[in-house]
Enzyme design. Structure first.
Site, PDB file in Angstrom:
ATOM      1  CG  HIS A 221      -8.825 -21.532  11.662  1.00 27.97           C
ATOM      2  ND1 HIS A 221      -9.314 -23.017  11.345  1.00 27.97           N
ATOM      3  CD2 HIS A 221      -9.805 -21.214  11.763  1.00 27.97           C
ATOM      4  CE1 HIS A 221     -10.623 -22.896  10.749  1.00 27.97           C
ATOM      5  NE2 HIS A 221     -10.821 -22.020  11.399  1.00 27.97           N
TER       6      HIS A 221
ATOM      7  CB  CYS B  15     -10.921 -25.736   9.100  1.00 29.32           C
ATOM      8  SG  CYS B  15      -9.019 -25.135   8.519  1.00 29.32           S
TER       9      CYS B  15
ATOM     10  CG  ASP C 212      -5.350   6.854  -0.660  1.00 33.24           C
ATOM     11  OD1 ASP C 212      -4.429   6.560  -0.213  1.00 33.24           O
ATOM     12  OD2 ASP C 212      -6.399   6.455  -0.943  1.00 33.24           O
TER      13      ASP C 212
ATOM     14  CB  CYS D 297      -8.673 -27.731  12.216  1.00 32.44           C
ATOM     15  SG  CYS D 297      -9.518 -26.001  12.781  1.00 32.44           S
TER      16      CYS D 297
ATOM     17  CB  CYS E 182      -5.807 -25.209   8.661  1.00 29.08           C
ATOM     18  SG  CYS E 182      -6.472 -24.785   9.976  1.00 29.08           S
TER      19      CYS E 182
ATOM     20  CG  ASP F  32      -5.642  -5.505   2.506  1.00 26.74           C
ATOM     21  OD1 ASP F  32      -5.296  -4.647   3.750  1.00 26.74           O
ATOM     22  OD2 ASP F  32      -6.594  -4.385   1.593  1.00 26.74           O
TER      23      ASP F  32
ATOM     24  N   GLY G 234     -11.281   4.212   1.869  1.00 32.77           N
ATOM     25  CA  GLY G 234     -11.882   4.709   2.318  1.00 32.77           C
ATOM     26  C   GLY G 234     -13.612   4.213   2.784  1.00 32.77           C
TER      27      GLY G 234
ATOM     28  CG  ASP H 100      -0.161  -0.125   2.459  1.00 34.45           C
ATOM     29  OD1 ASP H 100       1.018   0.331   2.353  1.00 34.45           O
ATOM     30  OD2 ASP H 100      -0.858  -0.373   3.415  1.00 34.45           O
ATOM     31  CB  SER H 101       0.429   4.897  -0.832  1.00 38.75           C
ATOM     32  OG  SER H 101      -1.094   5.011  -0.655  1.00 38.75           O
ATOM     33  N   GLY H 102       0.971   4.379   2.018  1.00 35.22           N
ATOM     34  CA  GLY H 102       1.286   4.506   3.363  1.00 35.22           C
ATOM     35  C   GLY H 102       0.817   5.651   3.261  1.00 35.22           C
ATOM     36  N   GLY H 103      -0.960   6.107   2.399  1.00 34.39           N
ATOM     37  CA  GLY H 103      -1.311   6.902   3.120  1.00 34.39           C
ATOM     38  C   GLY H 103      -2.779   7.277   4.238  1.00 34.39           C
ATOM     39  CG  PHE H 104      -5.832   3.758   5.816  1.00 36.05           C
ATOM     40  CD1 PHE H 104      -6.775   4.328   6.068  1.00 36.05           C
ATOM     41  CD2 PHE H 104      -5.679   3.411   7.593  1.00 36.05           C
ATOM     42  CE1 PHE H 104      -7.803   4.292   7.359  1.00 36.05           C
ATOM     43  CE2 PHE H 104      -6.152   2.724   8.674  1.00 36.05           C
ATOM     44  CZ  PHE H 104      -7.421   3.589   8.477  1.00 36.05           C
TER      45      PHE H 104
ATOM     46  CD  GLN I  55      -9.786   7.201  -0.346  1.00 30.77           C
ATOM     47  OE1 GLN I  55     -10.601   7.200   0.270  1.00 30.77           O
ATOM     48  NE2 GLN I  55      -8.947   6.538   0.350  1.00 30.77           N
TER      49      GLN I  55
END
Length: 366
Positions: A328, A297, A140, A302, A299, A259, A209, A86-90, A182
């Site tokens: 899990h 599951c 952004d 489990c 995994c 994500d 956003g 990500d850009s780091g904007g958030f 946005q």
């Protein structure tokens, strides 16, 4: 690409220098070049296709130059699959009270040592190029909800100007740069931002956003609005969303990529996501429960351990509890998207969606 004629759910492939990503896909978050409590080998074992790392955190520590010296993020963290940054904007904009937004960029104070920094669209882009991710994000401006129409409008205009600046300086041909839509909860601003970014012809588009305090229905309304607007032949990424219900409903509205830190954060707190709802392992009713975390599951957690044992680990403060619960939860979300994809390919996504809601619900029948 296959598409559900009833909902618009899509099953596609995204080609990157480090492999083909089959969508829809959930991307585990490795904020500081690691997914908390998990090794790269274990991430591969649960069929992780792509990881996300955070530009803001890596910019501050250890620094993009050190990662570049190591040969890029893939070599630095020993992950051979695709990586998105990500850009780091958030992160920059979420530092309320310790940042100053200007036209050139954002002045902010490091949460690590109080040092002052100035992040610009150009620096965010160049930092991601040094990190060497397969997919990078434009810098952004994300606004908090609720916000006024004027605040949202200014955010959209600045996001568009900054996207143009990111695009103009981006040089890596082996890295795809995505624009970010946005507009808060204002329909016309969302459409305006999407259409302007589409005109700039990015290889993919993110929806930012959302999952910042709005209701599920408000999120779905924006996704319904954008679904027919976004280009059919390019990937769509809904940022920061990881709750199972939101994933399935996002897929139903044409989203390809997701994500969130939710599976590992919840795992460390003992909250488990299962095919039959969510529950917290610390509850006393699991004291003598010898069944697996989720009977559906496959995994490691489990297959090998009981709820009673994982509860014991959690109450004893053992780090294995956080590992098994995170293991899990990550596998559950990755598997959920794999099953959604297969249902689209098989032409039965509406039935898959209905059955998921019937079993998962919002309560815990376990």
């Amino acid at each position: 690409m296959a598409e559900c004629p009833e909902t618009g759910a899509r099953a596609g492939e995204l080609v990157t220098p480090h492999g083909i990503i089959e969508t829809p896909v959930f991307m585990p978050v490795g904020t500081a070049a690691t997914v908390k409590a998990m090794s790269p080998k274990e991430m591969a074992e649960i069929e992780t296709q792509i990881l996300l790392s955070n530009t803001y955190h890596l910019y501050l520590r250890p620094g993009a130059e050190l990662v570049e010296e190591a040969g890029g993020l893939h070599r630095f963290m020993n992950w051979n699959g695709p990586i998105l940054t990500d850009s780091g904007g958030f992160q920059v904009f979420s530092l309320a009270g310790i940042n100053k937004i200007l036209e050139d960029g954002v002045e902010f104070v490091s949460h690590l040592d109080g040092s002052r920094h100035f992040m610009t669209p150009e620096l965010a882009t160049q930092t991601q190029e040094k990190l060497g991710s397969d997919i990078a994000m434009c810098f952004d401006q994300c606004v908090k909800l609720p916000c006024t129409r004027e605040e949202a409008g200014k955010s959209v205009d600045r996001t568009l100007r900054w996207a143009a600046r990111c695009q103009s300086i981006h040089r890596r041909e082996d890295q795809a740069l995505f624009g970010i839509v946005q507009g808060a909860l204002y329909d016309d601003l969302r459409v305006k931002c999407a259409e302007k970014l589409i005109d700039m012809d990015f290889p993919g588009y993110s929806i930012g956003g959302l999952s910042v305090g709005e209701s599920h229905q408000e999120m779905y309304r924006i996704l319904d609005l954008l679904n027919p607007v976004m280009p059919k032949g390019k990937p769509r990424y809904l940022m920061g969303v990881g709750y199972p219900t939101n994933l399935v409903e996002g897929v139903a509205r044409g989203v390809d990529m997701f994500d969130c830190v939710l599976p590992t954060r919840n795992g460390r707190n003992g909250t488990l996501l299962t095919s039959r709802g969510k529950f917290n392992i610390k509850h006393s009713r699991f004291t003598h429960d010898w069944g697996p975390i989720d009977p559906d599951c496959d995994c490691y957690a489990c297959r090998e351990f009981s709820r009673a044992y994982v509860r014991h680990l959690y109450r004893s403060g053992e780090m294995l509890s956080a590992r098994l619960c995170s293991w899990h939860n990550l596998r559950f979300l990755i598997s959920l998207m794999k099953r959604a994809r297969q249902s689209i390919l098989d032409g039965v996504f509406p039935a898959f969606r209905a059955e998921f809601h019937r079993l998962f619900g919002e309560s815990n029948p376990l």
